[in-house]
Each structure stands twice: as C-alpha cells, then as structure tokens.
Design a protein around this motif. Structure first.
Motif, PDB file in Angstrom:
ATOM      1  N   ARG A 187       0.613  -0.984   0.090  1.00 48.52           N
ATOM      2  CA  ARG A 187       0.206   0.009   0.029  1.00 48.52           C
ATOM      3  C   ARG A 187       0.763   0.869  -0.157  1.00 48.52           C
ATOM      4  O   ARG A 187       2.119   1.282   0.803  1.00 48.52           O
ATOM      5  CB  ARG A 187      -1.085   0.593   0.977  1.00 48.52           C
ATOM      6  CG  ARG A 187      -1.808  -0.868   1.282  1.00 48.52           C
ATOM      7  CD  ARG A 187      -3.211  -1.255   0.251  1.00 48.52           C
ATOM      8  NE  ARG A 187      -3.407  -2.554   0.715  1.00 48.52           N
ATOM      9  CZ  ARG A 187      -4.331  -3.606  -0.207  1.00 48.52           C
ATOM     10  NH1 ARG A 187      -3.072  -3.977  -0.959  1.00 48.52           N
ATOM     11  NH2 ARG A 187      -4.506  -4.809   0.357  1.00 48.52           N
TER      12      ARG A 187
ATOM     13  N   THR B  29       1.836   3.727   1.515  1.00 51.28           N
ATOM     14  CA  THR B  29       1.897   3.852   3.108  1.00 51.28           C
ATOM     15  C   THR B  29       3.995   3.783   3.104  1.00 51.28           C
ATOM     16  O   THR B  29       4.669   3.241   2.811  1.00 51.28           O
ATOM     17  CB  THR B  29       1.594   3.271   4.554  1.00 51.28           C
ATOM     18  OG1 THR B  29       1.772   2.262   4.531  1.00 51.28           O
ATOM     19  CG2 THR B  29       0.027   3.549   3.974  1.00 51.28           C
TER      20      THR B  29
ATOM     21  N   ASN C 100      -6.799   1.119   3.095  1.00 49.97           N
ATOM     22  CA  ASN C 100      -5.954   0.466   2.989  1.00 49.97           C
ATOM     23  C   ASN C 100      -6.214  -1.126   3.053  1.00 49.97           C
ATOM     24  O   ASN C 100      -6.141  -2.068   1.902  1.00 49.97           O
ATOM     25  CB  ASN C 100      -4.806   0.291   4.135  1.00 49.97           C
ATOM     26  CG  ASN C 100      -4.482   1.193   4.784  1.00 49.97           C
ATOM     27  OD1 ASN C 100      -3.651   1.587   3.260  1.00 49.97           O
ATOM     28  ND2 ASN C 100      -3.507   1.824   5.157  1.00 49.97           N
TER      29      ASN C 100
ATOM     30  N   SER D 179      -5.941   4.466  -2.869  1.00 53.43           N
ATOM     31  CA  SER D 179      -5.228   5.753  -2.265  1.00 53.43           C
ATOM     32  C   SER D 179      -5.333   6.268  -1.183  1.00 53.43           C
ATOM     33  O   SER D 179      -6.992   6.661  -1.129  1.00 53.43           O
ATOM     34  CB  SER D 179      -4.349   6.627  -3.158  1.00 53.43           C
ATOM     35  OG  SER D 179      -3.947   7.266  -2.789  1.00 53.43           O
TER      36      SER D 179
ATOM     37  N   CYS E 183      -4.749  10.447   6.290  1.00 54.66           N
ATOM     38  CA  CYS E 183      -4.368  10.189   4.261  1.00 54.66           C
ATOM     39  C   CYS E 183      -3.858  10.778   3.661  1.00 54.66           C
ATOM     40  O   CYS E 183      -2.646  10.233   3.190  1.00 54.66           O
ATOM     41  CB  CYS E 183      -5.738  10.124   4.118  1.00 54.66           C
ATOM     42  SG  CYS E 183      -7.691   9.289   4.911  1.00 54.66           S
TER      43      CYS E 183
ATOM     44  N   ASP F 126       0.209   9.196   2.850  1.00 56.17           N
ATOM     45  CA  ASP F 126      -0.255   8.767   1.226  1.00 56.17           C
ATOM     46  C   ASP F 126       1.223   9.255   0.563  1.00 56.17           C
ATOM     47  O   ASP F 126       1.316  10.288   0.396  1.00 56.17           O
ATOM     48  CB  ASP F 126      -1.211   9.407   0.472  1.00 56.17           C
ATOM     49  CG  ASP F 126      -1.598   8.857  -0.989  1.00 56.17           C
ATOM     50  OD1 ASP F 126      -0.530   8.410  -1.246  1.00 56.17           O
ATOM     51  OD2 ASP F 126      -2.768   8.405  -0.853  1.00 56.17           O
TER      52      ASP F 126
END
Length: 306
Positions: A33, A35, A104, A109, A157, A161
């Motif tokens: 992901r 992150t 997630n 995203s 968020c 990201d």
C-alpha cells in the motif's frame, strides 16, 4: 516522515537497473500500500537501492494499479457505501484513523479515499456539488473542514499517502525544481553556456528541454545539444511516453541530447544512443566541449520557435 530534506538530497549514483532487477522490485510492490510502513518494508528488502529509486518505482507501479481499478471506486453506490461506513465507524471510534484503515482495506490510495468521502460529505452539507477549488482547498488545509473528526481523518490520509494527494504533489514539484537547480549548478561549475527553460519561453518556445547548450558537448563519444532533467525512475511506460511526447520532438528541433533520470532507469532502455538520445542516472563526468555546433538549430534563428 518519509519525505525529509535528507531524503530529497539523496543523489546516489549507479541507479541503472537491469530489467531483471527492476522486475524483482516490481514483484515486491504488488501487495504493498502507499504508506510509509510499506516503503520501509521495500527498503529493508532491497537495502542496496536508494529509497528515492524504490519510492519512484513503487509510485509508478501504484499509479498503474490505481488506473486499472479507480473506476469501480467512483461508482455512486460504492461511494455511498464508503461514506456510510465512514460515518458509522467514526461515530463508534472517533479517535481512530478510520478513513486510512478503510483505504488500506480496499486497496485505494488514502488521499483518493479522502477526496471521495469529503466530496460526499460536502454534498450532504450543501445539498449540491461544490466547486472543485473548494474541495481542493479543504484537502490542502483540512482545518477548513467544518467537521473536526472528518478533518482529522482527511489529514491522516494526506500525510500517510506517498503516491497521491496535495502533499505529494507539492513534494514532487519541489524535488523536480531541486534537480533542475542541481543541473544548472553542475553546468555552471563546468563553465558551460546554456539557455534554461525560462529563458527559452521568453524567446517564444512553448515545448523545450530543461537546458539547451549554447556550445554542444560530447558525452561518452556522443554529441549533446540539450539536457532534460527527470526526478523520477525511467521505466518502460514513462520512458516510451516521454520519447513520443518530448524527446523525439526535442531531437527534431535541436539535435541529439541527454536525459538524466536522477532516480535511475532500466538499463536496456538506453538503446537510442546512435539515434541521438543518451540516458544517464547522474550528471556526466567525462564531458568534452565541442568548438562549434554540428547539428543544433540556434534558438535565435527560429522566429517564435517555429
């Protein structure tokens, strides 16, 4: 934080990867992901590659993945489902990073999830579609959002990201500018005369490389009239797009040139040298200054860049 000044100045040489090395990294990104935690996992897996190279490869791959799947997240019933779930979860757990967890879980995203949910929230509040500038300003500055819990979720968020969102856009712009400054500084150190993009625009050009050399140079035996700076990794898709939309038109107008992919590229893509496009992952060290232009069309000689 993932993006720090140290990270931004990580100019590591030898970032030319074989296609096999590149594919190995790409395979490792498939389940990740966007992150900071996932970026750390990738760096731990490939300690010999710079973090900037790994992030650039991941970002390109994640954008391809997103383009394949984003349409289903934009369906009205799916957005409504995301929004109602957010409302229920946020009410039950007001201090939890609900939106980030949801993003997630559904492999979207976080910044794009934040945009969808905020847009839906604003429709509820105003009863109509708000203008895009209002939505964008709230995404950039969540303190403008009247709901504090939602504002906190949007903020979480955005900062978590590493591929999308206003923070990433700002950082990418800054990194691009920084590498263009680095390129100009390197040219000045070598006392090489050049025209940069800003100067060329004032002369009437609309589509130009970052640098046009007033006196051409030779790099590894190849003549160079122009240099393009790319603060990214050169993969098949991006390089093919740049060739078609930028590099060949530069070649047609100004002659052979050099592209610097500061975060590396797939080595097999450097196959156009004989046709006049050279790829490097750093500023070249073996420069020979030529006495006169052999192919270059002088910008001054072209009225309005035509």
């Amino acid at each position: 934080m993932l993006f720090s000044p140290t990270y931004m100045r990580e100019y590591v040489h030898n970032m030319r990867l074989s296609r096999a090395e590149y594919k190995d990294i790409v395979r490792s990104t498939e389940q990740l992901r966007p992150t900071r935690q996932c970026m750390k996992m990738l760096k731990d897996r490939f300690p010999n590659h710079s973090q900037s190279t790994l992030l650039s490869i991941f970002s390109l791959e994640y954008q391809k993945r997103t383009k394949r799947t984003i349409s289903r997240h934009h369906a009205a019933d799916v957005i409504e489902g995301h929004y109602q779930r957010y409302l229920n979860e946020a009410k039950a757990r007001p201090t939890a990073p609900v939106l980030l967890e949801m993003a997630n879980e559904v492999d979207l995203s976080p910044a794009l999830m934040a945009r969808l949910v905020l847009d839906r929230f604003l429709q509820d509040m105003k009863g109509e579609m708000l203008s895009k500038p209002v939505l964008n300003s709230m995404l950039k500055d969540p303190s403008l959002i009247p709901d504090q819990v939602l504002a906190k979720n949007i903020y979480q968020c955005t900062i978590n990201d590493c591929c999308y969102g206003p923070l990433v856009d700002c950082i990418k712009h800054a990194i691009g500018e920084e590498h263009e400054v680095l390129l100009r500084d390197k040219l000045k150190e070598r006392n090489l005369s050049f025209l940069d993009e800003n100067k060329l625009r004032t002369m009437g050009y609309d589509k130009t490389p970052d640098i046009i050399l007033e006196v051409p140079i030779a790099v590894e035996g190849h003549i160079v009239h122009w240099i393009e700076s790319k603060a990214s990794f050169g993969d098949d898709h991006s390089h093919r797009t740049y060739l078609n939309e930028q590099f060949w038109s530069y070649w047609n107008r100004f002659g052979p040139g050099l592209v610097i992919y500061w975060y590396g590229f797939i080595g097999e893509l450097d196959c156009q040298r004989d046709r006049g496009i050279l790829l490097k992952d750093c500023f070249p060290t073996d420069i020979v200054t030529l006495c006169h232009a052999t192919h270059q069309q002088s910008p001054e000689s072209t009225e309005g860049g035509q």
